[in-house]
Motif scaffolding. Sequence first.
Motif, PDB file in Angstrom:
ATOM      1  N   THR A 101      47.977  31.095  42.485  1.00 54.74           N
ATOM      2  CA  THR A 101      47.358  30.467  41.542  1.00 54.74           C
ATOM      3  C   THR A 101      48.536  30.404  40.410  1.00 54.74           C
ATOM      4  N   THR A 154      42.184  23.810  40.159  1.00 54.95           N
ATOM      5  CA  THR A 154      41.977  25.103  39.635  1.00 54.95           C
ATOM      6  C   THR A 154      43.239  25.690  39.703  1.00 54.95           C
ATOM      7  N   THR A 167      45.320  26.100  42.147  1.00 57.17           N
ATOM      8  CA  THR A 167      45.690  26.894  43.323  1.00 57.17           C
ATOM      9  C   THR A 167      46.422  26.107  44.677  1.00 57.17           C
TER      10      THR A 167
END
Length: 724
Positions: A27, A56, A58
Amino acid sequence: MKIKNILIGCALLVSGWLAAQNDFRATIRDADSGEPLIGATVLIEALERGGTTDTTGTILLTDIPDGTHTFRFSYIGFEPQEQTFKLPLPAGDPEPVIELHPAHEEMEQVTITSTRSTRSIADIPTRVEFIAGEELAEKGNMKPGDIRMLLNESTGIQTQQTSATSYNSSIRIQGLDGKYTQLLRDGMPLYSGFSGGLSLMQIAPLDLKQVEVIKGASSTLYGGGAIAGLVNLITKTPGEEEELSFMLNGTSALGLDASGFYSEKYGNWGATVFASYNMGTPYDPADIGLTAIPEFDRFTLNPKLFVYFDDATTIHAGVNLVTEKRLGGNIAFAKGEEVADPYFEANETDRISTQFQLDHGLVGTGRLQVKNSLNFYDRSIAIPDYVFGGRQFSSFSEANISWRGEQSEWITGLNLWTDRFTQSEGDPERDLGYSNATLGGFVQNTWNLAPLWTLESGFRLDFQNRYGWYALPRFSLLFDPASAWTFRLGGGLGYKTPTVFSEDAERLQFRNILPLDTGALKAEESAGANFDINHRIPLAPGLVMTSNVLFYYTRIADPLLLTPAGNLLEFTQPDGYVDTHGAEVNLKWSYGDLKLFVGYTYANVKEHYNGEASEFPLVAKHRLNNVLMYEKHDNFWIGLEAYYFSPQQLSDGTTGQAYWITGVMTEKKLGEHLSVYLNFENFLDTRQTAFDTIYTGDLSDPQFRDIYAPVDGFVVNGGFKWQL
């Protein structure tokens, strides 16, 4: 038995190979805010493997072989980071979290000054557009002698040509008349009223650090005149390293531009010097006997001195000198040939402006700033059988105090405008001279009212010596729910005191125009609002799209119109209003060294008088801006551009034709200090004279129609830039 052993061996090899392939998940976040970075790039250069983060933050890379690998993590506006991981990662270890820090050098280049806030552009509630860095240099290559092209290629902005022969142009933001836009230099108004004439054509871009544009009412800090918005030209200041640059440009229309800029800091003082010479040759690509590009000679000199007394106190002062002679009209006459009864338009201008600014740190986070500018402008306009001229003296003075708290920033101050025009040539029975003064006080607050919400609010109170008091509130609200999304909502009031120096009067060289009846006229007052959405999303590995959508509305009550009064013309205010509403869409796709920009403007501007609505003239309701760029950073770039303008309503009741403008631009760096460039501007040779007329009547006394498309056609320009 042998076959069985072979099969077992193959299975073991395959399973071993599969076991050697690994998944890598991580991440990527903003080190300051902790927000996930959407569209960040991850690259294993040795394996030529990579991808981008999802919504996100990621990233998942699959089929990575065992071993030690170096990963490069990067994101626009942040310092890139390299980390080494040995795969497979130890069992039970948490997934890596990579924190990237903002790239301070890059962010410093786009520090916004127009809002007078210490926040980064991403955290400012007011919507601000900017042109800086390589983009500014690329646009400056196309028209090194002025900023008309630089602004005209921006979404929502149109530079409207007001003279068929002198090339004069004004700025229109969101379709509104140029008088509603404030043009500033380093936050000080230098180009307004009579001095607004030819201003776009007399500003060379080489000494500009960036250009900032605020669309919509911007009244709190800069006065009520910024109804459509403002354009703030930010000049370069001395850096830690010496800068010496030169630019030489030539055109196929036999134009020449030569500019030089010097900047250096010497201990507790520094200096910048900008000089340019710009020359144009009479040019008539349509062979109709009129100049599409006039003959002109212009010289500009702008020295500045900076004194750094200590970390808390800085002073800078400068002077800007511009002198120009410009002659358009009959092409043979402009070339110096003998012509019987020629039509011509001759402009002679001298512009002197001074700038002074003091910045002084106060106790705590407080800061005192004092500004002053003085502007002298002398212009003479000559056409057959008529000459108009005059001198304008204007000044701007301001003192403000700003300070920061834990959750908010404040700025409050006073400023004073004075403006006097003295007519020296023209009809003495219709003297257009005036003397105005405006005193204003303002306060602005930027407040973090919640973790995801920021409110900027302001209030201004002006007293104008001829038209009285004006109260101007304004607000901007920022909602920042995630790094992928940003929402802004803003609005405010504005006003514009009556002036004879408008686009309509400029087209007539101010001939047969009656002075303003200040007893019967009042200020034009406006109300406007805008809402915009910013989004950034990865579409595929290495492919990122950013988008911005702006919706806007502005209404101007009691607009000033130039109307017939017998054989003369006068400014009146019929009962009614003008309003503009529409949308701007900006899309950008980035994939490696390729970038695609697409901009769309919808501008619906209408006049409402006597219960009827009609189209406002010279507004392209639909515009497209398309630029495809291939760029090897600091080495080579080439771009293809295409701009579409929909049909425009003209002042004579007819409708102009739609058209496209296309161009190719390229630049190559040769060594560390030298670069060469070549541009093919409007290579399809789109000209109004190719599909429509620009005048009626006889060539010795032409009656000009509206200019809504280019008249200069296909022009090649190129040159070199040298920078130490």
